[in-house]
Design a protein around this motif. Structure first.
Motif, PDB file in Angstrom:
ATOM      1  N   ARG A 198       1.295  -0.811   0.062  1.00 15.93           N
ATOM      2  CA  ARG A 198       0.293   0.065  -0.432  1.00 15.93           C
ATOM      3  C   ARG A 198       1.040   1.688   0.203  1.00 15.93           C
ATOM      4  O   ARG A 198       0.142   2.346  -0.615  1.00 15.93           O
ATOM      5  CB  ARG A 198      -1.113   0.374   1.536  1.00 15.93           C
ATOM      6  N   ALA A 199       2.010   1.216   1.063  1.00 16.40           N
ATOM      7  CA  ALA A 199       2.945   2.316   0.381  1.00 16.40           C
ATOM      8  C   ALA A 199       3.951   2.420  -0.832  1.00 16.40           C
ATOM      9  O   ALA A 199       3.873   3.713  -1.145  1.00 16.40           O
ATOM     10  CB  ALA A 199       4.028   2.136   1.785  1.00 16.40           C
ATOM     11  N   TRP A 200       3.501   1.580  -1.409  1.00 16.63           N
ATOM     12  CA  TRP A 200       4.291   1.746  -3.404  1.00 16.63           C
ATOM     13  C   TRP A 200       3.260   2.650  -3.787  1.00 16.63           C
ATOM     14  O   TRP A 200       3.362   3.025  -4.433  1.00 16.63           O
ATOM     15  CB  TRP A 200       4.688   0.361  -3.471  1.00 16.63           C
ATOM     16  N   THR A 201       1.916   2.082  -3.137  1.00 16.86           N
ATOM     17  CA  THR A 201       0.950   2.812  -4.168  1.00 16.86           C
ATOM     18  C   THR A 201       0.450   3.491  -4.075  1.00 16.86           C
ATOM     19  O   THR A 201      -1.106   4.014  -5.001  1.00 16.86           O
ATOM     20  CB  THR A 201       0.156   1.140  -5.018  1.00 16.86           C
ATOM     21  N   ASP A 202      -0.111   3.919  -2.319  1.00 19.24           N
ATOM     22  CA  ASP A 202      -0.572   4.809  -2.249  1.00 19.24           C
ATOM     23  C   ASP A 202       0.220   5.989  -1.228  1.00 19.24           C
ATOM     24  O   ASP A 202       0.867   5.817  -0.512  1.00 19.24           O
ATOM     25  CB  ASP A 202      -1.896   4.747  -1.312  1.00 19.24           C
ATOM     26  N   PRO A 203       0.522   6.915  -2.429  1.00 13.79           N
ATOM     27  CA  PRO A 203       1.329   8.386  -1.914  1.00 13.79           C
ATOM     28  C   PRO A 203       1.361   9.092  -0.294  1.00 13.79           C
ATOM     29  O   PRO A 203       1.853   9.147   0.571  1.00 13.79           O
ATOM     30  CB  PRO A 203       1.734   9.505  -2.811  1.00 13.79           C
ATOM     31  N   ASP A 204       0.118   8.897  -0.419  1.00 13.42           N
ATOM     32  CA  ASP A 204      -0.916   9.953   0.989  1.00 13.42           C
ATOM     33  C   ASP A 204      -0.774   8.464   2.248  1.00 13.42           C
ATOM     34  O   ASP A 204      -0.253   9.024   3.189  1.00 13.42           O
ATOM     35  CB  ASP A 204      -2.253   9.931   0.990  1.00 13.42           C
ATOM     36  N   PHE A 205      -0.776   7.444   1.727  1.00 15.82           N
ATOM     37  CA  PHE A 205      -0.506   6.241   2.911  1.00 15.82           C
ATOM     38  C   PHE A 205       0.878   6.408   3.449  1.00 15.82           C
ATOM     39  O   PHE A 205       0.813   6.117   4.744  1.00 15.82           O
ATOM     40  CB  PHE A 205      -0.866   4.699   2.417  1.00 15.82           C
ATOM     41  N   ALA A 206       1.488   6.446   1.697  1.00 21.42           N
ATOM     42  CA  ALA A 206       3.100   6.192   2.960  1.00 21.42           C
ATOM     43  C   ALA A 206       3.388   7.538   3.478  1.00 21.42           C
ATOM     44  O   ALA A 206       4.206   7.370   4.702  1.00 21.42           O
ATOM     45  CB  ALA A 206       4.073   6.086   1.833  1.00 21.42           C
ATOM     46  N   ARG A 207       2.930   8.830   3.008  1.00 25.69           N
ATOM     47  CA  ARG A 207       3.006   9.770   4.437  1.00 25.69           C
ATOM     48  C   ARG A 207       2.440  10.015   5.213  1.00 25.69           C
ATOM     49  O   ARG A 207       3.130   9.870   6.363  1.00 25.69           O
ATOM     50  CB  ARG A 207       2.540  11.254   3.462  1.00 25.69           C
ATOM     51  N   ALA A 208       1.704   9.115   5.377  1.00 22.58           N
ATOM     52  CA  ALA A 208       0.780   9.040   6.735  1.00 22.58           C
ATOM     53  C   ALA A 208       2.048   7.975   7.638  1.00 22.58           C
ATOM     54  O   ALA A 208       1.817   8.063   8.948  1.00 22.58           O
ATOM     55  CB  ALA A 208      -0.819   8.402   6.590  1.00 22.58           C
ATOM     56  N   LEU A 209       2.246   6.958   7.318  1.00 21.18           N
ATOM     57  CA  LEU A 209       3.467   5.803   7.706  1.00 21.18           C
ATOM     58  C   LEU A 209       4.008   6.637   8.249  1.00 21.18           C
ATOM     59  O   LEU A 209       5.000   6.315   9.684  1.00 21.18           O
ATOM     60  CB  LEU A 209       3.555   5.306   6.794  1.00 21.18           C
ATOM     61  N   GLU A 210       4.734   7.235   6.757  1.00 22.81           N
ATOM     62  CA  GLU A 210       5.848   8.857   7.629  1.00 22.81           C
ATOM     63  C   GLU A 210       6.106   9.288   9.026  1.00 22.81           C
ATOM     64  O   GLU A 210       6.703   9.675  10.063  1.00 22.81           O
ATOM     65  CB  GLU A 210       6.537   9.573   6.914  1.00 22.81           C
ATOM     66  N   GLU A 211       4.750   9.750   9.340  1.00 23.52           N
ATOM     67  CA  GLU A 211       4.342  10.463  10.299  1.00 23.52           C
ATOM     68  C   GLU A 211       3.935   9.625  11.608  1.00 23.52           C
ATOM     69  O   GLU A 211       4.058  10.307  13.169  1.00 23.52           O
ATOM     70  CB  GLU A 211       2.723  11.494   9.971  1.00 23.52           C
ATOM     71  N   ASP A 212       3.181   9.007  11.431  1.00 25.20           N
ATOM     72  CA  ASP A 212       2.616   7.897  12.740  1.00 25.20           C
ATOM     73  C   ASP A 212       2.406   6.666  11.624  1.00 25.20           C
ATOM     74  O   ASP A 212       0.782   6.448  11.615  1.00 25.20           O
ATOM     75  CB  ASP A 212       1.167   9.026  13.253  1.00 25.20           C
ATOM     76  N   ALA A 213       2.774   5.929  12.065  1.00 26.87           N
ATOM     77  CA  ALA A 213       3.158   5.146  11.761  1.00 26.87           C
ATOM     78  C   ALA A 213       2.565   3.837  12.989  1.00 26.87           C
ATOM     79  O   ALA A 213       1.278   2.847  11.616  1.00 26.87           O
ATOM     80  CB  ALA A 213       4.149   3.672  11.920  1.00 26.87           C
TER      81      ALA A 213
END
Length: 203
Positions: free
Chosen positions: A60-75
């Motif tokens: 999901r992180a590879w295909t969803d930039p918004d989710f990747a940013r959310a992971l970086e901010e608060d995994a």
């Protein structure tokens, strides 16, 4: 260093396996555990709430930039939002591999590990050789897992604790442009999410 990928010195693994089997027999003989129930628990963590959950997060992180940013901010919040919470998954940090930096996870004190996204920790992760050498000579340890990185790629080792556990988001392999998250998930291995493997290009 004994681990899943090589056939050299397995003495530590064999000794640990023997001790675990002896303990399990003793507890079973005393009626303190039910082997069938234990098998169900192991199957649950290995196959249902295990590495496939982590693979879903990575894909999901590879295909969803918004989710990747959310992971970086608060995994923790991002991963719990996917329904992957539970034992040893309360406090999570996602670290992203890049061409400039490769991330690798260890627990130098014991075996802190994010069960909710990676399942049960492999035996080598808990072994003293890995726990000590991953910090002192990470490039050599990675080479024993078959991972050779360019000299210019820095290696950062993250030390898991009871307060924080880490999930490595490996680099997306070339040749997967246009792939869906569901297509990408099978490419992601447990070891890649610990940092001791790379995700190879699809054959």
């Amino acid at each position: 260093m004994p681990h899943d990928h090589h056939d050299h010195d397995h003495s530590e693994l064999d000794d640990m396996t023997s001790r675990v089997m002896a303990l399990e027999k003793l507890l079973t003989d005393k009626g303190l555990i039910d082997p069938a129930a234990l098998d169900v628990i192991l199957d649950t963590y290995e196959n249902h709430v295990g590495p496939r959950n982590g693979a879903k997060v990575v894909a999901r992180a590879w295909t969803d930039p918004d989710f990747a940013r959310a992971l970086e901010e608060d995994a923790t919040a991002a991963i719990h939002g996917m329904g992957f919470a539970g034992r040893q998954g309360e406090h999570l940090t996602a670290v992203f591999n890049t061409a400039e930096q490769h991330n690798m996870v260890v627990c130098t004190l014991c075996s802190c590990y994010p069960w909710s996204v990676l399942g049960l920790p492999p035996v080598w992760y808990k072994s003293m050789p890995y726990r000590s050498r991953a910090v002192s000579e990470p490039r050599a340890v990675l080479s024993e897992f078959g991972v050779t990185l360019p000299e210019g790629t820095a290696i950062r080792v993250w030390d898991s604790t009871a307060e924080m556990r880490y999930l490595v988001i490996p680099m997306r392999p070339e040749g997967t442009e246009g792939w869906t998250a569901a297509q990408l998930e099978p490419l992601v291995s447990r070891d890649a999410m610990i940092g001791t493997a790379l995700v190879g290009a699809p054959s």
